[in-house]
Write an enzyme that holds these catalytic residues in place. Structure first.
Site, PDB file in Angstrom:
ATOM      1  N   HIS A 116       0.843  -1.199   0.000  1.00 35.96           N
ATOM      2  CA  HIS A 116       0.000   0.000   0.000  1.00 35.96           C
ATOM      3  C   HIS A 116       0.879   1.250   0.000  1.00 35.96           C
ATOM      4  O   HIS A 116       1.515   1.578   1.001  1.00 35.96           O
ATOM      5  CB  HIS A 116      -0.887  -0.020   1.238  1.00 35.96           C
ATOM      6  CG  HIS A 116      -2.048   0.923   1.184  1.00 35.96           C
ATOM      7  ND1 HIS A 116      -2.271   1.798   0.150  1.00 35.96           N
ATOM      8  CD2 HIS A 116      -3.084   1.116   2.063  1.00 35.96           C
ATOM      9  CE1 HIS A 116      -3.380   2.490   0.380  1.00 35.96           C
ATOM     10  NE2 HIS A 116      -3.891   2.093   1.538  1.00 35.96           N
ATOM     11  N   TYR A 172      -0.897   7.457   3.187  1.00 34.56           N
ATOM     12  CA  TYR A 172      -0.261   6.665   4.229  1.00 34.56           C
ATOM     13  C   TYR A 172       1.260   6.729   4.037  1.00 34.56           C
ATOM     14  O   TYR A 172       1.757   7.448   3.184  1.00 34.56           O
ATOM     15  CB  TYR A 172      -0.844   5.254   4.239  1.00 34.56           C
ATOM     16  CG  TYR A 172      -2.340   5.277   4.501  1.00 34.56           C
ATOM     17  CD1 TYR A 172      -2.844   5.863   5.662  1.00 34.56           C
ATOM     18  CD2 TYR A 172      -3.246   4.771   3.573  1.00 34.56           C
ATOM     19  CE1 TYR A 172      -4.207   5.932   5.902  1.00 34.56           C
ATOM     20  CE2 TYR A 172      -4.623   4.837   3.805  1.00 34.56           C
ATOM     21  CZ  TYR A 172      -5.096   5.417   4.972  1.00 34.56           C
ATOM     22  OH  TYR A 172      -6.446   5.492   5.203  1.00 34.56           O
TER      23      TYR A 172
END
Length: 418
Positions: free
Chosen positions: A211, A216
């Site tokens: 990810h 993030y």
């Protein structure tokens, strides 16, 4: 002799074999959406995958029976790959205290339980490995006002004193001001991705996704807006992508050669009109060209999430069109060994069909190979769908019915076939 209700092979309990897997086209000449695709040693019976969706329902990082029911519902209704939600590689990498994790061995068994069931249905399971970075230590979204965030304090098992990021830049209101990571911190997180990937293999997953999207940790390293470092992890494009490349290399080395590796990115942070420099589609194309050489098999193209000031040009093609642009640019550069996944507002059968269908292709050994440059106009090789599966867990079967494709249904549900 009466016919036998045969058990699924290698299942730890009796469940009838599903052969072929649910979602397999059994009519002739199906659209590409319902043709198989082989990536390394894994064959997917159609081009529809369940995208990872955070459920904020884990117990100290451990999946529970909720996840078994939630994920299995998609898998045995025909999705060729169901990806477990963002799963943190360290305790401080969770978005909320109830996020999935894989930083310790005790978290392997609950994932193995899901994998065993998914495999008993002839389907495939993936997992998305993640670190939330400066968006960590918040409460579950339904505990805050819509569109807002609330910090998870220590009294609700948060860790507001241990939120980290490439630079000490807070994401926005309702988030913790993060600490700038040291190079040792970066090494620890890279090692965390490696170790979590090893645990995922032990748990029996078929596919790993890294990810690097939605603001993030890895995503925030990519952008010059959120990464103001002056060491080897900041400044130039090469420095800002360094941590992601180190994570990719660590994970690829830790997993079997036959296991597909995916990377999800925010192809643009939608800040072009507000910042002279930002992470944009051109940056993603530049990154994408490097990925096949690192052993990445598919780029999962999302966008946004790295800055609250983002200005998204929202329309039905706002994200899938970007995926198509990236795929076309790769083809123009002669790069055909990086597959593209499209995600975002895919809710209708004809839309899903059109995303993967363009140009001229031929079936070779049950996979589709491109034989015409015109195929570069296809937006993607795979569609990843999230919220529509929450509305309709049987969406694969409904898409097939809408498109007039006869597909395998679960044996137990055959009486209800559309």
């Amino acid at each position: 002799m009466a016919p036998k209700n045969s058990p699924a092979p290698n299942a730890p309990y009796f469940t009838p074999v599903q052969s072929p897997p649910v979602g397999t086209a059994i009519s002739s000449n199906p659209p590409i959406l319902f043709t198989p695709l082989k990536i390394r040693d894994v064959t997917f019976q159609n081009r529809i995958w369940v995208a990872p969706m955070c459920m904020y329902s884990a117990s100290n990082g451990h999946l529970t029976d909720f996840h078994l029911i939630h994920l299995s519902a998609f898998a045995y209704r025909g999705s060729s790959l169901t990806i477990i939600e963002a799963t943190s590689v360290s305790p401080n990498g969770r978005i909320t205290p109830e996020d999935s994790g894989l930083w310790q061995d005790s978290q392997i068994a609950p994932i193995r339980r899901v994998a065993d069931f998914v495999h008993s249905q002839g389907q495939k399971l993936g997992i998305q490995l993640a670190h939330a970075g400066r968006k960590a230590s918040t409460v579950a979204p339904w505990l805050a006002d819509r569109g807002k965030s609330v910090v998870a304090t220590k009294d609700v098992n948060g860790w507001p004193d241990d939120v980290v990021a490439p630079s000490a830049i807070v994401w926005g209101d309702g988030y913790v001001p993060p600490k700038e990571m040291t190079e040792n911190d970066i090494k620890d997180i890279v090692d965390g991705f490696r170790d979590s990937a090893k645990r995922a293999v032990q748990a029996g997953v078929d596919v790993i996704e890294i990810h690097a999207a939605h603001g993030y940790l890895l995503c925030s390293f990519l952008s010059p807006i959120s990464n103001r470092r002056t060491d080897k992890y900041g400044g130039s494009f090469e420095n800002r992508i360094r941590m992601l490349l180190e994570v990719i290399q660590a994970v690829r080395e830790a997993i079997p050669i036959g296991m597909p590796l995916l990377v999800r990115v925010s192809a643009t942070e939608w800040m072009e009109s507000q910042a002279p420099e930002s992470w944009d589609v051109e940056s993603t194309i530049r990154l994408a060209k490097l990925l096949p050489g690192l052993g990445v098999d598919l780029l999962d193209v999302s966008s946004g999430g790295n800055n609250p000031a983002q200005q998204i040009e929202m329309h039905t093609d706002f994200q899938t069109g970007i995926a198509g642009r990236i795929r076309t640019e790769l083809f123009k550069s002669g790069i055909r060994d990086l597959l593209i996944g499209a995600v975002g507002m895919i809710t209708e059968a004809e839309v899903a069909k059109s995303i993967v269908e363009a140009g001229k292709a031929v079936e070779v050994d049950q996979t589709i190979e491109i034989i015409d440059e015109q195929d570069a106009v296809a937006k993607a090789d795979i569609v990843l769908v999230a919220r529509q599966f929450l509305r309709e867990p049987e969406w694969v079967l409904r898409v097939a019915h809408t498109l007039g494709v006869d597909v395998q249904w679960p044996n137990q549900y055959g009486r209800a076939k559309l």
